[in-house]
Design a protein around this motif. Sequence first.
Motif, PDB file in Angstrom:
ATOM      1  N   VAL A 186       0.847  -1.205   0.000  1.00  0.00           N
ATOM      2  CA  VAL A 186       0.000   0.000   0.000  1.00  0.00           C
ATOM      3  C   VAL A 186       0.881   1.253   0.000  1.00  0.00           C
ATOM      4  O   VAL A 186       0.673   2.178  -0.794  1.00  0.00           O
ATOM      5  CB  VAL A 186      -0.977  -0.013   1.208  1.00  0.00           C
ATOM      6  CG1 VAL A 186      -1.636   1.349   1.380  1.00  0.00           C
ATOM      7  CG2 VAL A 186      -2.043  -1.086   1.008  1.00  0.00           C
ATOM      8  N   ASN A 187       1.920   1.269   0.854  1.00  0.00           N
ATOM      9  CA  ASN A 187       2.832   2.422   0.886  1.00  0.00           C
ATOM     10  C   ASN A 187       3.452   2.669  -0.486  1.00  0.00           C
ATOM     11  O   ASN A 187       3.553   3.814  -0.936  1.00  0.00           O
ATOM     12  CB  ASN A 187       3.970   2.178   1.887  1.00  0.00           C
ATOM     13  CG  ASN A 187       3.522   2.380   3.318  1.00  0.00           C
ATOM     14  OD1 ASN A 187       2.547   3.078   3.575  1.00  0.00           O
ATOM     15  ND2 ASN A 187       4.223   1.762   4.252  1.00  0.00           N
ATOM     16  N   LEU A 188       3.893   1.587  -1.142  1.00  0.00           N
ATOM     17  CA  LEU A 188       4.573   1.750  -2.435  1.00  0.00           C
ATOM     18  C   LEU A 188       3.594   2.219  -3.507  1.00  0.00           C
ATOM     19  O   LEU A 188       3.928   3.082  -4.338  1.00  0.00           O
ATOM     20  CB  LEU A 188       5.236   0.438  -2.851  1.00  0.00           C
ATOM     21  CG  LEU A 188       6.379  -0.037  -1.934  1.00  0.00           C
ATOM     22  CD1 LEU A 188       6.936  -1.375  -2.401  1.00  0.00           C
ATOM     23  CD2 LEU A 188       7.493   1.012  -1.871  1.00  0.00           C
ATOM     24  N   LEU A 190       0.802   3.914  -3.039  1.00  0.00           N
ATOM     25  CA  LEU A 190       0.400   5.313  -2.795  1.00  0.00           C
ATOM     26  C   LEU A 190       1.519   6.283  -3.161  1.00  0.00           C
ATOM     27  O   LEU A 190       1.256   7.369  -3.690  1.00  0.00           O
ATOM     28  CB  LEU A 190      -0.046   5.506  -1.341  1.00  0.00           C
ATOM     29  CG  LEU A 190      -1.307   4.732  -0.951  1.00  0.00           C
ATOM     30  CD1 LEU A 190      -1.737   5.092   0.461  1.00  0.00           C
ATOM     31  CD2 LEU A 190      -2.463   4.979  -1.926  1.00  0.00           C
ATOM     32  N   ASN A 191       2.767   5.894  -2.909  1.00  0.00           N
ATOM     33  CA  ASN A 191       3.890   6.740  -3.341  1.00  0.00           C
ATOM     34  C   ASN A 191       3.879   6.893  -4.859  1.00  0.00           C
ATOM     35  O   ASN A 191       4.136   7.972  -5.391  1.00  0.00           O
ATOM     36  CB  ASN A 191       5.226   6.133  -2.913  1.00  0.00           C
ATOM     37  CG  ASN A 191       5.560   6.463  -1.474  1.00  0.00           C
ATOM     38  OD1 ASN A 191       4.921   7.298  -0.862  1.00  0.00           O
ATOM     39  ND2 ASN A 191       6.557   5.791  -0.936  1.00  0.00           N
ATOM     40  N   ALA A 192       3.601   5.765  -5.546  1.00  0.00           N
ATOM     41  CA  ALA A 192       3.577   5.805  -7.011  1.00  0.00           C
ATOM     42  C   ALA A 192       2.453   6.730  -7.482  1.00  0.00           C
ATOM     43  O   ALA A 192       2.645   7.545  -8.395  1.00  0.00           O
ATOM     44  CB  ALA A 192       3.405   4.393  -7.565  1.00  0.00           C
ATOM     45  N   THR A 239       8.586  15.048   0.913  1.00  0.00           N
ATOM     46  CA  THR A 239       8.611  16.248   0.080  1.00  0.00           C
ATOM     47  C   THR A 239       7.168  16.699  -0.163  1.00  0.00           C
ATOM     48  O   THR A 239       6.919  17.542  -1.011  1.00  0.00           O
ATOM     49  CB  THR A 239       9.271  15.943  -1.273  1.00  0.00           C
ATOM     50  OG1 THR A 239       8.597  14.822  -1.845  1.00  0.00           O
ATOM     51  CG2 THR A 239      10.746  15.642  -1.117  1.00  0.00           C
ATOM     52  N   LYS A 240       6.227  16.072   0.581  1.00  0.00           N
ATOM     53  CA  LYS A 240       4.810  16.289   0.261  1.00  0.00           C
ATOM     54  C   LYS A 240       4.098  17.200   1.250  1.00  0.00           C
ATOM     55  O   LYS A 240       2.881  17.286   1.239  1.00  0.00           O
ATOM     56  CB  LYS A 240       4.098  14.938   0.205  1.00  0.00           C
ATOM     57  CG  LYS A 240       4.699  14.008  -0.831  1.00  0.00           C
ATOM     58  CD  LYS A 240       4.085  12.635  -0.760  1.00  0.00           C
ATOM     59  CE  LYS A 240       4.870  11.652  -1.598  1.00  0.00           C
ATOM     60  NZ  LYS A 240       4.463  10.272  -1.337  1.00  0.00           N
ATOM     61  N   GLY A 241       4.844  17.817   2.153  1.00  0.00           N
ATOM     62  CA  GLY A 241       4.219  18.734   3.099  1.00  0.00           C
ATOM     63  C   GLY A 241       3.507  18.013   4.227  1.00  0.00           C
ATOM     64  O   GLY A 241       3.605  16.796   4.347  1.00  0.00           O
ATOM     65  N   LEU A 247       6.796   8.479   6.625  1.00  0.00           N
ATOM     66  CA  LEU A 247       7.193   7.230   7.294  1.00  0.00           C
ATOM     67  C   LEU A 247       7.039   6.003   6.397  1.00  0.00           C
ATOM     68  O   LEU A 247       7.382   4.894   6.793  1.00  0.00           O
ATOM     69  CB  LEU A 247       6.335   7.025   8.558  1.00  0.00           C
ATOM     70  CG  LEU A 247       6.734   7.846   9.785  1.00  0.00           C
ATOM     71  CD1 LEU A 247       5.695   7.732  10.878  1.00  0.00           C
ATOM     72  CD2 LEU A 247       8.091   7.401  10.310  1.00  0.00           C
ATOM     73  N   GLY A 248       6.517   6.218   5.171  1.00  0.00           N
ATOM     74  CA  GLY A 248       6.200   5.066   4.314  1.00  0.00           C
ATOM     75  C   GLY A 248       7.408   4.203   3.982  1.00  0.00           C
ATOM     76  O   GLY A 248       7.455   3.019   4.304  1.00  0.00           O
ATOM     77  N   LEU A 249       8.424   4.824   3.364  1.00  0.00           N
ATOM     78  CA  LEU A 249       9.558   4.022   2.904  1.00  0.00           C
ATOM     79  C   LEU A 249      10.414   3.531   4.072  1.00  0.00           C
ATOM     80  O   LEU A 249      10.930   2.413   4.042  1.00  0.00           O
ATOM     81  CB  LEU A 249      10.407   4.817   1.910  1.00  0.00           C
ATOM     82  CG  LEU A 249       9.799   4.936   0.506  1.00  0.00           C
ATOM     83  CD1 LEU A 249      10.679   5.798  -0.376  1.00  0.00           C
ATOM     84  CD2 LEU A 249       9.591   3.575  -0.140  1.00  0.00           C
TER      85      LEU A 249
HETATM   86 MG   LIG Z   1       4.550   7.354   1.273  1.00  0.00          MG
END
Ligand SMILES: [Mg+2]
Length: 423
Positions: A186-188, A190-192, A239-241, A247-249
């Motif tokens: 899910v983290n990966l 959502l980052n994508a 970098t997303k404010g 904490l995702g990666l």
């Molecule tokens: Mg993330």
Amino acid sequence: MRSSQQALAVTAKPRSESQTVSALGDQAALALENARLYQEAQHAYQELAATQAQLVRSETLRAVGALAAGAAHHLNNLLQVVTGRLELALSQCDSPGIQCQLIPALRAARDGAQVVKGLKSFSGTGPTPPLVPVDLNDLAEAALESTRPRWQNEAEERGVRIDVGLERGLIPQVAVAPSTMREVFVNLILNAVDALPRGGRITIKTWAADHRVQCAVSDTGTGMAAEIQRRVLEPFFTTKGPKRTGLGLSTNYGIIHRHGGDLRIESTEGRGTTVTFFLPEAGRHEAVPAPPEGQAVTRPMRILVIDDEADVRQVVSDMLAAEGHQVVEAANGTDGLSRLVDGPPFDLVLTDLGMPRMTGWEVARAIKASHPLVCVGLLTGWGDQPDARPEDRGVVNFILPKPATREAFRAAIARARPRHALA
Ligand SMILES: [Mg+2]
Ligand SMILES: Nc1ncnc2c1ncn2[C@@H]1O[C@H](COP(=O)(O)OP(=O)(O)O)[C@@H](O)[C@H]1O
């Protein structure tokens, strides 16, 4: 003078052609050898630099992890007091005006608990659910499905299109905690999605190699500059404010490492990013059955609460008393054990884990040895403990992370199946 002229004449005598060729050959060989040595030295230097960078990074992450774990422990004890008191106050308050003040405070405290949970899962001190053998393809598919609102619905609303694809390799099973590994996907994903403001493609690919299951999650998005790429594993780096935690990666890195794997990130600015990780293939692995669901306890119980922190002990006691239980408090393990010997029997002992002199595990072991029928619950601000050896786990009926809500107490106690609830 004469002799020196002669000597000069001898040295100045032109070389034969073969001598010149041979000398040139020697020089060329020397140059080639030098070039080879130089290349080898360069290569060794680069390897050394990479190893050093990796070492520094893993040492930094370890140090930050220890710091995060310590902070999480303290915050959880404080949050236990805050959420417990707020829950109790709300349950006793009829005034809508005061409820309006308490509800947002409770919500904020619970959000705080979520942030601390993120910290714990990064530092590896969060509860470790049982490992079960699973097909990573199925987890990837479930994660794609659960994130559909982000990559499909939200993207459509923005007027862009994000295609997703799962290239299922033929892979052996891996032994993982499914919910935790789903979080990695899910983290990966959502980052994508965040990296695809103008749409594009997300691909998850799995394959088997060297008794490992490999997985790559790629996107055709913005990619990252080298400077950002160097920092993405730092907890809280974003970098997303303020809308993201950063904490995702770092959490993913912790999770993959705890499963015996590794993770690496390749990215080209303007082209996209690929995060590749591997996990060791599951050996012969017995699935750990889920604990049986208990029946709700309808009768009150006699409960001993052991915690060295007075505020936490008192709020836990009050929360249990509010559920109708009869509660006795003890400030340490020795005091608790002595109360078990004198007086009427207890149905449940709820002990804190980290206490000076006698830890919760020691209390639990002593109780199981002297009073095997008494249920023991472990309340912990550390999450699941590193010293939770398999033989230890049998001595407690449940582990409850702080801050525990009244609902969490209710559910855990119901599952613990006490033997002699009060009439
Ligand atoms: Mg993330
Ligand atoms: N797929 C990606 N493409 C581009 N940048 C990424 C990608 N994944 C992560 N990043 C960068 O790494 C940072 C940290 O990511 P992460 O730890 O997941 O935290 P968050 O998503 O909360 O910012 C992001 O803020 C972003 O700058």
